[in-house]
Scaffold this motif. Structure first.
Motif, PDB file in Angstrom:
ATOM      1  N   GLU A  64       0.824  -1.205   0.000  1.00 42.85           N
ATOM      2  CA  GLU A  64       0.000   0.000   0.000  1.00 42.85           C
ATOM      3  C   GLU A  64       0.863   1.263   0.000  1.00 42.85           C
ATOM      4  O   GLU A  64       0.595   2.208  -0.756  1.00 42.85           O
ATOM      5  N   LEU A  65       1.893   1.291   0.825  1.00 43.58           N
ATOM      6  CA  LEU A  65       2.779   2.453   0.881  1.00 43.58           C
ATOM      7  C   LEU A  65       3.532   2.634  -0.439  1.00 43.58           C
ATOM      8  O   LEU A  65       3.738   3.762  -0.889  1.00 43.58           O
ATOM      9  N   ALA A  66       3.907   1.534  -1.068  1.00 39.74           N
ATOM     10  CA  ALA A  66       4.554   1.619  -2.378  1.00 39.74           C
ATOM     11  C   ALA A  66       3.557   2.129  -3.419  1.00 39.74           C
ATOM     12  O   ALA A  66       3.896   2.985  -4.248  1.00 39.74           O
ATOM     13  N   GLY A  67       2.329   1.644  -3.362  1.00 37.89           N
ATOM     14  CA  GLY A  67       1.304   2.089  -4.297  1.00 37.89           C
ATOM     15  C   GLY A  67       0.974   3.565  -4.148  1.00 37.89           C
ATOM     16  O   GLY A  67       0.613   4.229  -5.123  1.00 37.89           O
ATOM     17  N   ALA A  68       1.117   4.073  -2.929  1.00 36.84           N
ATOM     18  CA  ALA A  68       0.859   5.487  -2.667  1.00 36.84           C
ATOM     19  C   ALA A  68       2.061   6.364  -3.012  1.00 36.84           C
ATOM     20  O   ALA A  68       1.991   7.585  -2.895  1.00 36.84           O
ATOM     21  N   GLY A  69       3.171   5.741  -3.396  1.00 36.72           N
ATOM     22  CA  GLY A  69       4.363   6.500  -3.769  1.00 36.72           C
ATOM     23  C   GLY A  69       5.203   6.950  -2.590  1.00 36.72           C
ATOM     24  O   GLY A  69       6.032   7.852  -2.721  1.00 36.72           O
ATOM     25  N   LEU A  70       5.013   6.318  -1.435  1.00 29.57           N
ATOM     26  CA  LEU A  70       5.762   6.709  -0.237  1.00 29.57           C
ATOM     27  C   LEU A  70       6.962   5.810   0.037  1.00 29.57           C
ATOM     28  O   LEU A  70       7.886   6.202   0.752  1.00 29.57           O
ATOM     29  N   ALA A  71       6.934   4.607  -0.500  1.00 34.30           N
ATOM     30  CA  ALA A  71       8.029   3.656  -0.310  1.00 34.30           C
ATOM     31  C   ALA A  71       8.286   2.945  -1.631  1.00 34.30           C
ATOM     32  O   ALA A  71       7.429   2.923  -2.517  1.00 34.30           O
ATOM     33  N   VAL A  72       9.467   2.378  -1.745  1.00 34.62           N
ATOM     34  CA  VAL A  72       9.828   1.633  -2.942  1.00 34.62           C
ATOM     35  C   VAL A  72      10.436   0.298  -2.525  1.00 34.62           C
ATOM     36  O   VAL A  72      11.153   0.214  -1.520  1.00 34.62           O
ATOM     37  N   ARG A  73      10.095  -0.726  -3.276  1.00 37.61           N
ATOM     38  CA  ARG A  73      10.611  -2.080  -3.055  1.00 37.61           C
ATOM     39  C   ARG A  73      11.661  -2.340  -4.122  1.00 37.61           C
ATOM     40  O   ARG A  73      11.410  -2.175  -5.311  1.00 37.61           O
ATOM     41  N   THR A  74      12.860  -2.762  -3.698  1.00 42.71           N
ATOM     42  CA  THR A  74      13.953  -3.037  -4.627  1.00 42.71           C
ATOM     43  C   THR A  74      14.382  -4.493  -4.473  1.00 42.71           C
ATOM     44  O   THR A  74      14.619  -4.951  -3.351  1.00 42.71           O
ATOM     45  N   VAL A  75      14.452  -5.197  -5.597  1.00 43.47           N
ATOM     46  CA  VAL A  75      14.867  -6.598  -5.593  1.00 43.47           C
ATOM     47  C   VAL A  75      16.251  -6.687  -6.210  1.00 43.47           C
ATOM     48  O   VAL A  75      16.475  -6.219  -7.331  1.00 43.47           O
ATOM     49  N   ASP A  76      17.175  -7.280  -5.459  1.00 46.18           N
ATOM     50  CA  ASP A  76      18.519  -7.544  -5.959  1.00 46.18           C
ATOM     51  C   ASP A  76      18.572  -9.035  -6.287  1.00 46.18           C
ATOM     52  O   ASP A  76      18.407  -9.877  -5.397  1.00 46.18           O
ATOM     53  N   ALA A  77      18.781  -9.349  -7.563  1.00 44.26           N
ATOM     54  CA  ALA A  77      18.708 -10.740  -8.025  1.00 44.26           C
ATOM     55  C   ALA A  77      19.735 -11.658  -7.379  1.00 44.26           C
ATOM     56  O   ALA A  77      19.603 -12.869  -7.424  1.00 44.26           O
ATOM     57  N   GLY A  78      20.741 -11.076  -6.759  1.00 42.64           N
ATOM     58  CA  GLY A  78      21.700 -11.889  -6.014  1.00 42.64           C
ATOM     59  C   GLY A  78      22.629 -12.692  -6.897  1.00 42.64           C
ATOM     60  O   GLY A  78      22.936 -12.260  -7.983  1.00 42.64           O
ATOM     61  N   PRO A  79      23.093 -13.855  -6.549  1.00 41.95           N
ATOM     62  CA  PRO A  79      22.586 -14.605  -5.411  1.00 41.95           C
ATOM     63  C   PRO A  79      23.188 -14.123  -4.102  1.00 41.95           C
ATOM     64  O   PRO A  79      24.291 -13.614  -4.124  1.00 41.95           O
ATOM     65  N   PRO A  80      22.527 -14.288  -3.011  1.00 42.57           N
ATOM     66  CA  PRO A  80      21.121 -14.676  -2.893  1.00 42.57           C
ATOM     67  C   PRO A  80      20.209 -13.495  -3.231  1.00 42.57           C
ATOM     68  O   PRO A  80      20.619 -12.336  -3.152  1.00 42.57           O
ATOM     69  N   VAL A  81      18.967 -13.807  -3.560  1.00 44.96           N
ATOM     70  CA  VAL A  81      17.982 -12.769  -3.848  1.00 44.96           C
ATOM     71  C   VAL A  81      17.758 -11.961  -2.578  1.00 44.96           C
ATOM     72  O   VAL A  81      17.656 -12.521  -1.479  1.00 44.96           O
ATOM     73  N   SER A  82      17.719 -10.669  -2.734  1.00 49.22           N
ATOM     74  CA  SER A  82      17.536  -9.776  -1.585  1.00 49.22           C
ATOM     75  C   SER A  82      16.489  -8.725  -1.944  1.00 49.22           C
ATOM     76  O   SER A  82      16.498  -8.190  -3.052  1.00 49.22           O
ATOM     77  N   ALA A  90       8.883  11.579  -1.557  1.00 47.42           N
ATOM     78  CA  ALA A  90       7.607  11.958  -0.941  1.00 47.42           C
ATOM     79  C   ALA A  90       7.503  11.388   0.470  1.00 47.42           C
ATOM     80  O   ALA A  90       7.025  12.060   1.390  1.00 47.42           O
ATOM     81  N   GLY A  91       7.946  10.162   0.663  1.00 48.09           N
ATOM     82  CA  GLY A  91       7.928   9.550   1.991  1.00 48.09           C
ATOM     83  C   GLY A  91       8.835  10.278   2.963  1.00 48.09           C
ATOM     84  O   GLY A  91       8.476  10.497   4.124  1.00 48.09           O
ATOM     85  N   ARG A  92      10.014  10.677   2.490  1.00 51.39           N
ATOM     86  CA  ARG A  92      10.943  11.417   3.366  1.00 51.39           C
ATOM     87  C   ARG A  92      10.378  12.788   3.732  1.00 51.39           C
ATOM     88  O   ARG A  92      10.534  13.245   4.856  1.00 51.39           O
ATOM     89  N   ARG A  93       9.698  13.437   2.784  1.00 51.15           N
ATOM     90  CA  ARG A  93       9.091  14.746   3.077  1.00 51.15           C
ATOM     91  C   ARG A  93       7.922  14.611   4.049  1.00 51.15           C
ATOM     92  O   ARG A  93       7.581  15.567   4.740  1.00 51.15           O
ATOM     93  N   LEU A  94       7.338  13.447   4.112  1.00 46.71           N
ATOM     94  CA  LEU A  94       6.206  13.216   5.013  1.00 46.71           C
ATOM     95  C   LEU A  94       6.633  13.071   6.474  1.00 46.71           C
ATOM     96  O   LEU A  94       5.886  13.448   7.380  1.00 46.71           O
ATOM     97  N   LEU A  95       7.819  12.569   6.733  1.00 40.50           N
ATOM     98  CA  LEU A  95       8.242  12.276   8.110  1.00 40.50           C
ATOM     99  C   LEU A  95       8.144  13.470   9.057  1.00 40.50           C
ATOM    100  O   LEU A  95       7.602  13.330  10.161  1.00 40.50           O
TER     101      LEU A  95
END
Length: 117
Positions: A64-82, A90-95
């Motif tokens: 939900e927070l990612a969908g609202a543009g406040l957080a981002v999910r980052t996938v590092d293919a690894g190995p191992p996947v992280s 926008a999230g930082r400005r909200l704090l």
């Protein structure tokens, strides 16, 4: 000079506040945002920081927070996947606003249980 419509201005403000609290008013979101304010972290790191939240709810709130543009999910293919999560600009400005809102609430609102005594 065009006249402004006070009802329209109030309606727009009410709609914006309603939109903000549709995300910010949900349990755990403030704690998640605050935890992410310390920097990027993993799902496990967030679960440890936000004690009492279930994995399913944390996953839902992060989406939900990612969908609202406040957080981002980052996938590092690894190995191992992280997978890591961090705040967007926008999230930082909200704090600071959340901190101010918390200060205002502490100074001006009576908790519901205290009001009944």
């Amino acid at each position: 000079m065009p006249e402004t419509n006070p009802d329209a201005e109030h309606g727009a403000c009410d709609a914006a506040v309603t939109l903000a609290f549709s995300v910010l008013g949900k349990r755990w979101n403030g704690m998640i945002l605050s935890s992410l304010g310390a920097g990027a972290t993993t799902f496990v790191g967030l679960r440890r920081a936000v004690t009492g939240i279930s994995d399913a709810v944390l996953s839902d709130r992060l989406a939900e927070l990612a969908g609202a543009g406040l957080a981002v999910r980052t996938v590092d293919a690894g190995p191992p996947v992280s997978v890591s999560y961090e705040l967007t600009d926008a999230g930082r400005r909200l704090l600071p606003l959340l901190e101010q809102l918390g200060d205002w609430a502490s100074e001006n609102l009576v908790p519901p249980a205290a009001a009944r005594k």
